[in-house]
Design an enzyme around this catalytic site. Structure first.
Site, mmCIF file in Angstrom:
data_model
loop_
_atom_site.group_PDB
_atom_site.id
_atom_site.type_symbol
_atom_site.label_atom_id
_atom_site.label_comp_id
_atom_site.label_asym_id
_atom_site.label_seq_id
_atom_site.Cartn_x
_atom_site.Cartn_y
_atom_site.Cartn_z
ATOM 1 N N GLU A 245 0.831 -1.107 -0.127
ATOM 2 C CA GLU A 245 -0.115 -0.016 -0.101
ATOM 3 C C GLU A 245 1.025 1.275 0.124
ATOM 4 O OE1 GLU A 245 -2.639 0.067 3.239
ATOM 5 O OE2 GLU A 245 -2.878 2.169 3.160
ATOM 6 N N ASP B 51 0.285 5.067 0.588
ATOM 7 C CA ASP B 51 -0.610 6.431 1.060
ATOM 8 C C ASP B 51 -0.210 7.575 0.351
ATOM 9 O OD1 ASP B 51 -2.240 4.601 2.177
ATOM 10 O OD2 ASP B 51 -1.192 4.655 4.080
ATOM 11 N N GLU C 60 -3.260 11.132 3.047
ATOM 12 C CA GLU C 60 -4.081 10.801 4.296
ATOM 13 C C GLU C 60 -4.173 12.178 4.960
ATOM 14 O OE1 GLU C 60 -4.515 6.726 5.652
ATOM 15 O OE2 GLU C 60 -2.411 7.032 5.790
ATOM 16 N N HIS D 47 3.806 1.451 2.439
ATOM 17 C CA HIS D 47 3.683 0.218 3.571
ATOM 18 C C HIS D 47 4.069 -0.857 2.656
ATOM 19 C CE1 HIS D 47 1.109 2.164 6.878
ATOM 20 N NE2 HIS D 47 0.612 2.881 5.795
#
Ligand SMILES: *[C@@H]1O[C@H](CO)[C@@H](O)[C@H](O)[C@H]1NC(C)=O
Ligand SMILES: *[C@@H]1O[C@H](CO)[C@@H](O)[C@H](O)[C@H]1NC(C)=O
Ligand SMILES: *[C@@H]1O[C@H](CO)[C@@H](O)[C@H](O)[C@H]1NC(C)=O
Length: 470
Positions: free
Chosen positions: A229, A231, A234, A245
């Site tokens: 993942e 991001d 956010e 991640h």
């Protein structure tokens, strides 16, 4: 950072979605799980652009689909095949029986799920307001679909992704997220789930969520589904972070190795009235730089820039907002255990699914994002009950989403309003190697690409790992 909210979120919204869909049972063809022609499924369209240094940006109309778990699963007699805690074990003891007993309903009314689109603009609400004026949790999660009913696979290794965002109505505790997940391109489409990606199936992320379905297949052993993942954003109006991640097949760097300007000590950089002023829209640029400047090398760093009011804001940190392999591994031992940035780079090279979400967090009030060392919010003001009461209209607007060659998605003048079909105004045209174009990498440890900058730019040090033509 982001903890186990996402599976919680899915369970939490199920009840309200079933209710919402039950209001309009016939507004979308229902399909046997086994018989789902994707082409009949209506979804909001969204225009996005792909850009190259040589050819500028080309706009394409795609669509977004809401997550599989927001759809209603029911029998022909309108009995729900799901319960608040999972699937009905009588109707769905196994995949084949479930598929013969249950239909998946198209989520045709995206308005009821807090979603609307217009051209290149995507708006997502945390709450919808019912006839009695009460806020109902919507908390939609969407994926970008390609033309073939499969997910659009963004290949961003050695490339950049840029979009404009309006976060002005998002208070402490809200999280508007734009991120990439390494989901299966078809959403795990199979003989018992012929809808697949076009019905939003196959979600996974670095929290390894346990869901009713796993990669399109009924999840009968309660296992989680982990995947790489990235991001990109956010954020709410008070704090923001971007976080890789990396994962193995069975676990992930769940905390990630993110960068949050406030946590890094730049407390006035981001927020209402800040250097990046969140009271109005701004443009977010994220660059995935490889060690050799190609789209096949090893991911060496991720850089972040912003544009607002036509002005490029290079970073909070004078050294640049940059995540390197070194900085990623320095956060804790976890990233290195999963291969750090190179693992994310491999996923970016193979293609990842663009995901949009807006959510809040009854467990931890999103403190990891915006409270304590991470932001100016108090530990309790992110309570969803307070948000529903004080900010029921909270929503995020994403627009002008584009990706492609480094330096191709925004103009030198820093204009955030490059129209989707036009070429960035002052990018030096298709200047071939060996000179590097404006914004491109030109030196740093591990760099073997071009070191000379196209006129009039000079190679400027951001860190030992990253020099840029500025
Ligand atoms: C499961 O489905 C069966 C058959 O439709 C029904 O009788 C039963 O009440 C359902 N159970 C739950 C917990 O919804
Ligand atoms: C979707 O639902 C909203 C609110 O219930 C309603 O006003 C609207 O007409 C519906 N749209 C469609 C296309 O059914
Ligand atoms: C997901 O499902 C697809 C389609 O069946 C399959 O090709 C793929 O290998 C699966 N991925 C994982 C991680 O199980």
């Amino acid at each position: 950072m982001a903890t186990s909210f996402r599976s919680v979120l899915v369970t939490a919204v199920l009840a309200s979605c079933q209710f919402a869909n039950a209001q309009n049972p016939d507004d979308q063809a229902d399909r046997k799980l086994t018989l789902t022609p994707p082409s009949r499924h209506k979804r909001p369209s969204l225009t996005v652009s792909k850009c190259t240094t040589a050819g500028g940006c080309v706009a394409k109309e795609k669509s977004v689909v809401i997550d599989w778990n927001y759809h209603w699963f029911h029998t022909e007699d309108w009995l729900s095949c799901t319960t608040n805690s999972g699937v009905n074990a009588t109707l769905c003891p196994d995949q084949a029986t479930c598929a013969s007993n249950c239909l998946v309903q198209g989520a045709s009314n995206y308005t009821n799920n807090g979603v609307s689109t217009s051209g290149d603009i995507l708006t997502m609400y945390q709450y919808t307001i019912n006839e009695d004026g009460e806020a109902q949790n919507a908390s939609p999660r969407l994926y970008l679909l390609g033309d073939d009913g499969d997910y659009e696979m963004l290949q961003l290794l050695g490339q950049e992704l840029t979009f404009t965002v309006d976060l002005s109505t998002l208070p402490c505790g809200e999280n508007a997220a734009l991120y990439l997940g390494e989901m299966d391109k078809t959403g795990g489409r199979n003989e018992y789930n012929t809808g697949g990606a076009s019905y939003g199936s196959g979600y996974c992320d670095a929290q390894c969520p346990v869901q009713n379905w796993k990669n399109g297949t009924l999840n009968t052993d309660g296992s989680g589904y982990c995947c790489n993942e990235m991001d990109i954003l956010e954020a709410n109006s008070r704090a923001n972070s971007f976080t890789p991640h990396p994962c193995s097949d069975t676990d992930c760097d769940r905390g990630g190795c993110g960068l949050n300007p406030y946590a890094a000590g730049y407390k006035d950089f981001y927020g209402p009235g800040g250097t990046v002023d969140t009271s109005t829209p701004f443009t977010v640029i994220t660059q995935f730089n490889t060690n050799d400047g190609t789209t096949t090398g090893t991911l060496a760093s991720i850089t972040r820039k912003y544009i607002q009011n036509g002005k490029l804001i290079a970073s909070a940190d004078p050294k640049g907002d940059i995540i390197t392999i070194e900085s990623c591994n320095a956060i804790d031992g976890s990233a290195a255990q999963f291969g750090s940035l190179p693992t994310i780079g491999k996923a970016l090279g193979q293609g990842m699914v663009l995901t949009f979400a807006i959510w809040n967090d009854a467990g931890q009030f999103m403190n990891w994002l915006d409270a304590g060392d991470n932001g100016p919010c108090s530990a309790t003001e992110g309570n969803p009950a307070l948000i529903a009461q004080n900010n029921p209209g909270t929503h995020v607007v994403f627009s002008n989403i584009r990706w492609g060659d480094i330096g191709s998605t925004f103009s030198n003048a820093g204009s955030g309003t490059t129209t989707t079909t036009s070429k960035p105004t002052s990018t030096t045209t298709s200047s071939p190697a060996p000179t590097q174009s404006h914004w491109g990498q030109c030196d740093g440890i591990g760099w073997s690409g071009p070191k000379a900058c196209a006129s009039p730019y000079t190679c400027t040090k951001s860190s030992d790992y990253y020099y840029q033509c500025l």
